[in-house]
Enzyme design. Structure first.
Site, PDB file in Angstrom:
ATOM      1  N   GLU A 184      -5.040  -8.577   0.480  1.00  0.00           N
ATOM      2  CA  GLU A 184      -5.570  -8.288   1.907  1.00  0.00           C
ATOM      3  C   GLU A 184      -7.258  -8.281   1.815  1.00  0.00           C
ATOM      4  O   GLU A 184      -7.724  -7.569   0.715  1.00  0.00           O
ATOM      5  CB  GLU A 184      -5.117  -7.211   2.769  1.00  0.00           C
ATOM      6  CG  GLU A 184      -3.768  -7.393   3.093  1.00  0.00           C
ATOM      7  CD  GLU A 184      -3.370  -5.996   3.641  1.00  0.00           C
ATOM      8  OE1 GLU A 184      -4.254  -5.451   4.625  1.00  0.00           O
ATOM      9  OE2 GLU A 184      -2.070  -5.642   3.891  1.00  0.00           O
ATOM     10  N   GLU A 188       0.781  -1.300   0.013  1.00  0.00           N
ATOM     11  CA  GLU A 188       0.185  -0.185   0.033  1.00  0.00           C
ATOM     12  C   GLU A 188       0.721   1.365  -0.071  1.00  0.00           C
ATOM     13  O   GLU A 188       0.834   2.099   1.003  1.00  0.00           O
ATOM     14  CB  GLU A 188      -1.039   0.037   1.148  1.00  0.00           C
ATOM     15  CG  GLU A 188      -1.808  -1.031   1.089  1.00  0.00           C
ATOM     16  CD  GLU A 188      -3.068  -1.064   2.216  1.00  0.00           C
ATOM     17  OE1 GLU A 188      -3.196  -0.009   3.054  1.00  0.00           O
ATOM     18  OE2 GLU A 188      -3.903  -1.892   2.016  1.00  0.00           O
TER      19      GLU A 188
HETATM   20  C1  BG6 Z   1      -4.391  -2.332   5.334  1.00  0.00           C
HETATM   21  C2  BG6 Z   1      -2.840  -2.640   5.901  1.00  0.00           C
HETATM   22  O1  BG6 Z   1      -4.268  -1.276   4.919  1.00  0.00           O
HETATM   23  O2  BG6 Z   1      -5.323  -2.469   6.416  1.00  0.00           O
HETATM   24  C3  BG6 Z   1      -2.761  -3.248   7.109  1.00  0.00           C
HETATM   25  O3  BG6 Z   1      -2.083  -3.178   4.847  1.00  0.00           O
HETATM   26  C4  BG6 Z   1      -3.864  -2.898   8.073  1.00  0.00           C
HETATM   27  O4  BG6 Z   1      -1.494  -3.045   7.611  1.00  0.00           O
HETATM   28  C5  BG6 Z   1      -5.318  -3.186   7.515  1.00  0.00           C
HETATM   29  O5  BG6 Z   1      -3.467  -3.419   9.356  1.00  0.00           O
HETATM   30  C6  BG6 Z   1      -6.469  -3.068   8.423  1.00  0.00           C
HETATM   31  O6  BG6 Z   1      -6.437  -1.890   8.631  1.00  0.00           O
HETATM   32  P1  BG6 Z   1      -6.293  -1.216  10.432  1.00  0.00           P
HETATM   33  O7  BG6 Z   1      -6.186   0.260  10.247  1.00  0.00           O
HETATM   34  O8  BG6 Z   1      -7.806  -1.323  10.866  1.00  0.00           O
HETATM   35  O9  BG6 Z   1      -5.474  -1.938  10.758  1.00  0.00           O
END
Ligand code: BG6
Length: 471
Positions: free
Chosen positions: A368, A166
């Site tokens: 993800e 990202e």
């Molecule tokens: C993604 C990232 O944006 O979302 C992760 O690659 C992150 O590092 C995940 O943890 C979920 O977002 P958050 O802010 O709720 O942890």
């Protein structure tokens, strides 16, 4: 949607990152990164004052964690090397850091998991930030050198490499909205950082190719980039200004990276609009040739929520920098209130179809996807297991759209869930839990599978995504 079948060679795995899991933040010669520095300077900024220090205790528990992933039917895991652990302050390999990652990868392989390695997950070493961070060409070159050292240290163990996770997020969170250290709100600086990250990515890909030609890797090694992608949506009956907001949002957040990794260039219309609005990028002679090296073998797409935009109410911000879009709240949005993110599984299909249309050769995987829920202990049954049917619904709905995208021609090769084991989520620390496995902070980080873990085993081992009634 009816039950759907994913291809036999479709892979299932777990996504995680070094800074959110490893802990051991000051052990084994690890240097401070910006998360450690921010935690040291202002712990109150983190939920329940839980800073970066402990991760989710992965460093001590990785054997157990890999066994849990394997037991769930998963075949791969992505994590990141921390630059601040692998290299010392002089840019030389830190032997303890290198030994740690050799042990980690061997542990995953012994469990029967393929390891995907990402080189950077928002974790700038602090001493390099103090030398200018991504605004500095010296740091950009230091990153390429770090990548080259990582390829050479682990090339025989690791075949799937990614330069960045990202890369749009640091420009946004650190330099546009100012929510993350160093809390800047400077659109022009953010775009300059975004540009320099592209140079860093391209230099690292060049290093990868050099290493590959020298036989550093086993056969089949690949390099990729992971970003969060969503086609931007706007209101149903858009004005020309709304569509212009879509063009620039799409240009900066999507096409910028997709053009880079498929054509080795940045989108001309976006560069022209930025220039016409006074945004100067730190372009140097010879950069075009560097960017040309930035094409990759495949792409990771992180997808959590759609982006909805409309024409901005004002043209410029307090600094006189341009505003290209305002958020648009869709009246029908279904929200995950814990995170404040809209849940819109179809977005993953729309992205896959956009790639199919505009970048037809590019293979990708869902790198993800996940749902973070606050106060999840309220969903425990009498035995103490979290009954996370909402998470099963979330994953199933996304996988059904993935299966449909594949059926309609998208080159989507696999799915990694974030984060199979609850982990530390930046400023939110452990507020929102994403895991299919609970981490109990009141019991020394002990692990316990949630209901969704056995559902995932079923799907990952059969490749059949059931419809809702069959859950
Ligand atoms: C993604 C990232 O944006 O979302 C992760 O690659 C992150 O590092 C995940 O943890 C979920 O977002 P958050 O802010 O709720 O942890």
């Amino acid at each position: 949607m009816q039950e759907m079948r994913l291809p036999d060679d479709f892979f299932f795995g777990a996504a995680m990152s070094g800074p959110q899991t490893e802990g051991a933040w000051a052990q084994g010669g690890k240097l401070e990164n910006l998360w450690d520095t921010w935690s040291n300077e202002s712990l109150d900024d983190f939920h329940n004052r839980v800073g970066s220090y402990g991760g989710n205790d992965f460093t001590r528990r990785h054997d157990e964690d890999f066994a849990l992933l394997k037991d769930m039917g998963l075949d791969s895991v992505r994590t990141s090397i921390q630059w601040s652990r692998l290299l010392d302050r002089d840019g030389a390999v830190n032997p303890e850091g290198e030994a740690y990652y050799h042990r980690l990868f061997a542990s995953a392989h012994a469990a029967g998991l393929e390891v995907f390695v990402n080189l950077y997950h928002f974790d700038m070493p602090t001493y390099l930030f103090r030398r200018g961070g991504w605004a500095s060409r010296d740091v950009v070159e230091a990153y390429a050198d770090y990548a080259a050292k990582a390829f050479r240290a682990f090339g025989k163990e690791i075949s799937c490499w990614f330069t960045f996770n990202e890369p749009i997020v640091e420009p946004e969170m650190r330099y546009t909205v100012g929510e993350w250290y160093p809390f800047a709100k400077d659109f022009s600086l953010a775009r300059a950082i975004q540009y320099n990250i592209c140079i860093a990515h391209s230099l690292a890909v060049r290093e990868f190719r050099i290493a590959r030609s020298e036989g550093v890797f086993a056969d089949g090694a690949r390099i990729g980039l992971i970003n969060c992608f969503t086609p931007p949506y706007t209101r149903e009956d858009p004005s020309a200004e709304d569509l212009e907001a879509v063009r620039m949002t799409d240009g900066i957040a999507n096409r910028w990276w997709l053009d880079l990794v498929t054509k080795g260039e940045l989108p001309q219309d976006v560069l022209e609009t930025l220039a016409s609005r006074g945004v100067r990028l730190p372009i140097r002679p010879g950069d075009e040739q560097i960017l040309r090296q930035g094409t990759v073998d495949w792409l990771g797409c992180n997808y959590y929520h759609p982006e909805r935009v409309q024409a901005p109410a004002a043209d410029t911000d307090a600094n006189g920098d341009p505003i290209f879009a305002d958020p648009y709240v869709w009246p029908d949005a279904v929200m995950n209130e814990s995170r404040g993110w809209e849940v819109f599984p179809q977005g993953i299909y729309d992205f896959g179809m956009m790639l199919h249309r505009d970048y037809p050769e590019l293979e990708f995987f869902v790198s993800e996807n996940g749902m973070g829920i606050e106060r999840e202990e309220q969903f425990k049954d009498a035995s103490g297991q979290v009954q996370d049917g909402y998470r099963i619904d979330f994953i199933r709905d996304h996988l059904l759209w993935v299966a449909k995208a594949i059926a309609d021609g998208a080159k989507c090769r696999g799915y990694h869930y974030w984060a199979v084991i609850d982990n530390w989520s930046w400023k939110n620390a452990f507020k929102n839990r994403y895991g299919l496995v609970e981490v109990d902070l009141s019991d020394g980080y002990s692990r316990r599978p949630k209901k969704s873990a056995s559902w995932m085993r079923q799907v990952a081992t059969t490749h059949v995504v059931p419809n809702k009634e069959e859950n």
